[in-house]
Design an enzyme around this catalytic site. Structure first.
Site, mmCIF file in Angstrom:
data_model
loop_
_atom_site.group_PDB
_atom_site.id
_atom_site.type_symbol
_atom_site.label_atom_id
_atom_site.label_comp_id
_atom_site.label_asym_id
_atom_site.label_seq_id
_atom_site.Cartn_x
_atom_site.Cartn_y
_atom_site.Cartn_z
ATOM 1 N N MET A 195 3.169 4.647 -10.001
ATOM 2 C CA MET A 195 3.245 3.555 -9.029
ATOM 3 C C MET A 195 2.609 2.285 -9.578
ATOM 4 S SD MET A 195 4.925 4.636 -6.447
ATOM 5 C CE MET A 195 4.568 3.546 -5.109
ATOM 6 N N THR A 221 -1.644 5.941 -2.089
ATOM 7 C CA THR A 221 -2.028 7.172 -1.404
ATOM 8 C C THR A 221 -1.019 8.251 -1.751
ATOM 9 O OG1 THR A 221 -3.010 5.957 0.429
ATOM 10 C CG2 THR A 221 -2.400 8.250 0.855
ATOM 11 N N MET A 234 0.864 -1.166 0.000
ATOM 12 C CA MET A 234 0.000 0.000 0.000
ATOM 13 C C MET A 234 0.902 1.217 0.000
ATOM 14 S SD MET A 234 -2.948 -1.301 2.621
ATOM 15 C CE MET A 234 -3.981 0.111 2.360
ATOM 16 N N PRO A 235 1.513 1.523 -1.148
ATOM 17 C CA PRO A 235 2.500 2.605 -1.175
ATOM 18 C C PRO A 235 1.877 3.969 -0.891
ATOM 19 C CG PRO A 235 2.022 1.848 -3.387
ATOM 20 C CD PRO A 235 1.310 0.928 -2.451
ATOM 21 N N GLU A 236 2.656 4.798 -0.213
ATOM 22 C CA GLU A 236 2.230 6.166 0.072
ATOM 23 C C GLU A 236 3.326 7.115 -0.387
ATOM 24 O OE1 GLU A 236 0.622 9.019 3.679
ATOM 25 O OE2 GLU A 236 0.876 6.881 4.008
#
Length: 104
Positions: free
Chosen positions: A71, A83, A44-46
């Protein structure tokens, strides 16, 4: 038959160890299921972008869209898991080369 000794203080009972293991197993199942719903593990990259204030909402939308697309392409994650947070600072609270942005 030898009588059972009381547990040593601070030593978990069999019931406590079993309950802790069950709790860990439930947590592991939850997170594995969450990762499956996302499609690629639990990625869940931010992305955080720090910028001086002053960009329009349209510029921020475009940036968020472009960063999300990058991404998806490079990290192989679904767009809904990315996100993007844009953190704006007032121009009188951010400097480059010792000069406030408000003084430029």
């Amino acid at each position: 038959m030898t009588p059972e000794r009381p547990p040593t203080p601070g030593t978990p009972t069999h019931e406590a160890r079993d309950a802790a293991k069950e709790s860990r197993d439930r947590a592991r199942q939850f997170w594995n299921a969450a990762g499956t719903r996302l499609g690629k593990g639990t990625d869940m990259p931010e992305i955080m972008v720090f910028a001086a204030a002053g960009r329009t909402v349209e510029q921020k939308r475009g940036l968020a869209r472009d960063l999300t697309d990058a991404m998806v392409k490079n990290f192989q994650v679904p767009a809904e898991s990315v996100t993007v947070q844009i953190v704006e600072s007032p121009k009188d609270s951010k400097a480059k080369g010792g000069v406030l942005f408000s003084d430029r």
